[in-house]
Design an enzyme around this catalytic site. Structure first.
Site, mmCIF file in Angstrom:
data_model
loop_
_atom_site.group_PDB
_atom_site.id
_atom_site.type_symbol
_atom_site.label_atom_id
_atom_site.label_comp_id
_atom_site.label_asym_id
_atom_site.label_seq_id
_atom_site.Cartn_x
_atom_site.Cartn_y
_atom_site.Cartn_z
ATOM 1 N N ASP A 1 34.259 41.163 46.558
ATOM 2 C CA ASP A 1 35.285 41.327 47.590
ATOM 3 C C ASP A 1 34.913 42.604 48.330
ATOM 4 O O ASP A 1 34.977 43.695 47.761
ATOM 5 C CB ASP A 1 36.646 41.451 46.891
ATOM 6 C CG ASP A 1 37.793 41.751 47.855
ATOM 7 O OD1 ASP A 1 37.529 42.028 49.041
ATOM 8 O OD2 ASP A 1 38.951 41.703 47.393
ATOM 9 N N LYS B 1 41.270 42.273 41.090
ATOM 10 C CA LYS B 1 40.941 41.498 39.904
ATOM 11 C C LYS B 1 39.481 41.048 39.976
ATOM 12 O O LYS B 1 38.911 40.934 41.041
ATOM 13 C CB LYS B 1 41.875 40.289 39.875
ATOM 14 C CG LYS B 1 42.179 39.759 38.507
ATOM 15 C CD LYS B 1 42.950 40.721 37.653
ATOM 16 C CE LYS B 1 43.061 40.195 36.238
ATOM 17 N NZ LYS B 1 43.686 41.158 35.354
ATOM 18 N N TYR C 1 42.854 50.192 38.504
ATOM 19 C CA TYR C 1 42.953 48.885 39.144
ATOM 20 C C TYR C 1 42.409 48.898 40.572
ATOM 21 O O TYR C 1 42.895 49.610 41.421
ATOM 22 C CB TYR C 1 44.405 48.395 39.166
ATOM 23 C CG TYR C 1 44.508 47.029 39.775
ATOM 24 C CD1 TYR C 1 44.001 45.924 39.093
ATOM 25 C CD2 TYR C 1 45.033 46.826 41.036
ATOM 26 C CE1 TYR C 1 44.031 44.666 39.650
ATOM 27 C CE2 TYR C 1 45.083 45.569 41.605
ATOM 28 C CZ TYR C 1 44.578 44.493 40.901
ATOM 29 O OH TYR C 1 44.600 43.250 41.468
HETATM 30 P P1 13P Z 1 41.888 40.479 44.918
HETATM 31 O O1 13P Z 1 41.447 40.812 43.511
HETATM 32 O O2 13P Z 1 41.550 39.059 45.258
HETATM 33 O O3 13P Z 1 41.354 41.476 45.886
HETATM 34 O O4 13P Z 1 43.466 40.528 44.939
HETATM 35 C C1 13P Z 1 44.083 41.731 44.629
HETATM 36 C C2 13P Z 1 45.549 41.672 44.684
HETATM 37 O O5 13P Z 1 46.151 42.610 44.221
HETATM 38 C C3 13P Z 1 46.253 40.541 45.275
HETATM 39 O O6 13P Z 1 47.650 40.698 45.220
HETATM 40 MG MG MG Z 2 40.926 41.806 47.757
HETATM 41 MG MG MG Z 3 39.678 38.193 45.389
#
Ligand code: 13P
Ligand code: MG
Ligand code: MG
Ligand code: 13P
Length: 371
Positions: free
Chosen positions: A12, A237, A234
């Site tokens: 990402d 994800k 964090y």
């Molecule tokens: P991503 O991991 O897809 O960037 O999403 C993060 C998130 O916190 C979505 O609410």
């Molecule tokens: Mg994202």
């Molecule tokens: Mg993502």
């Protein structure tokens, strides 16, 4: 014959808008870089795809897994896409690139990696699965069902080439250890582990010895990078990707796709902190917007022809998955109604890696002993 390596490397590097999708300019940036590389002879073929806000590089070559040159190509691609993302001020530009400098292997640097090296068969159908708003353990249930569940895979019962079962390589992603286990012999032990999907994840599946396929060549592989462990805090994800080969001694294409008709519950939705159904969807609808979800999976089907990628076919576009989507939407309503309560919200242990500990900190001195 030269072995082919299929590398799926994803990151990402900026969402458009928020965490919902990849801007077309990022795809163009990655495509033009990979096209130059392909002309130089380092790649046989490539496709640039996306699932939610994750940019997915599918590459074929003859350099083998964990190859420094191929990983550097992917890293450069993500760096260039990050530059494009910064110009457009996309959300979380460079989110998954946790290091400023490439050090020879992309693993542990943020991006997810799923790679397999094998002798291309007479016909080589292969599916690339890409997920958004979830974690590597989301693959445990479907991979188990493809390669070990006779109620899913008829071939385990009726095809002599599948009948002996498969070997699972399972990783303990907290302790950084792995174990190889056989199915059906050790099925209950396998389930004891992989049911705990935030700790134990299926990394690879292998054929057994004495069968139609070479036992050392993986037939499925999942990216298992844990972003929060690398980043320490964090940063989104670790949305996983996986590759599964099919047919002729392996689960048929339909047996590979069938487990996704369940829309099983996975974690990673909204701020990486909620459980929700994994919705199988078409390429065009893989843009999670409802509470940043629900979590998505797409399936890109290919035939390999001497390393060339013939495809993709958008496999979940089939109306036969409409009911799975309907069910996912019903589960979405039900789970969302729980708001900040478990089990929609993740259990406290898993929230340690989110922003919640900062909220909890100010409450810490207010606690007094109970009577
Ligand atoms: P991503 O991991 O897809 O960037 O999403 C993060 C998130 O916190 C979505 O609410
Ligand atoms: Mg994202
Ligand atoms: Mg993502
Ligand atoms: P193969 O053994 O050639 O994979 O055929 C099985 C099949 O496709 C049945 O659906």
């Amino acid at each position: 014959m030269t072995k082919i390596t299929f590398s799926l490397i994803k990151a990402d590097v900026g969402g458009f808008p928020g965490h919902s999708s990849v801007h077309p300019d990022l795809i163009r940036t990655a495509e033009s870089h990979l096209e130059q590389v392909r002309k130089s002879g380092a790649l046989i073929d490539f496709r640039v795809m996306s699932c939610g806000d994750d940019l997915e590089l599918l590459m074929t070559h003859i350099n083998g897994c964990d190859n420094g040159e191929i990983h550097a190509i992917a890293w450069e691609c993500f760096e260039q896409a990050t530059e494009t993302a910064k110009k457009l001020k996309l959300y979380g530009a460079g989110q998954d690139l946790l290091s400023d400098a490439f050090s020879g292997n992309i693993r542990g640097m943020g991006p997810g990696v799923a790679e397999m090296e094998f002798n291309e068969r007479v016909s080589e159908p292969i599916v690339a699965f890409m997920m958004d708003k979830t974690e590597p353990g989301a693959f445990n249930l479907p991979i188990f069902r493809m390669f070990a569940d006779p109620f899913n895979t008829a071939g385990l019962v009726i095809d002599p080439a599948c009948h002996q079962g498969f070997v699972f390589e399972i990783w303990d992603i907290m302790a950084h250890k792995k174990v190889f286990m056989k199915c059906p012999e050790e099925m209950y032990d396998v389930l004891a582990l992989i049911g705990a999907k935030s700790k134990y994840v299926i990394k690879r599946v292998y054929p057994k010895s004495g069968g139609k396929l070479p036992e050392e060549e993986a037939v499925a592989v999942i990216s298992t990078e844990k972003l929060f462990q690398t980043a320490g805090t964090y940063v989104g994800k670790d949305d996983p990707a996986g590759l599964v080969r099919s047919q002729s001694g392996l689960p048929a294409l339909g047996e590979v796709l069938e487990p996704f008709a369940l829309s099983h519950l996975v974690s990673g939705w909204m701020r990486g902190s909620h459980n929700g159904p994994l919705m199988p969807c078409s390429f065009e609808t893989a843009h999670p917007t409802r509470f940043d979800g629900p979590p998505r999976v797409i399936a890109a089907g290919f035939q390999l022809a001497f390393g060339q990628l013939v495809g993709p076919v958008d496999l979940f576009k089939d109306i036969a998955f409409d009911l799975a989507r309907q069910r996912a939407l019903q589960i979405t309503e039900y789970m969302r109604a729980h708001g900040p309560f478990e089990p929609h919200r993740l259990p406290m242990e898993d929230m340690e890696y989110t922003t919640l500990p900062h909220v909890m900190k100010k409450l810490s001195d207010r606690f007094v002993p109970t009577e």
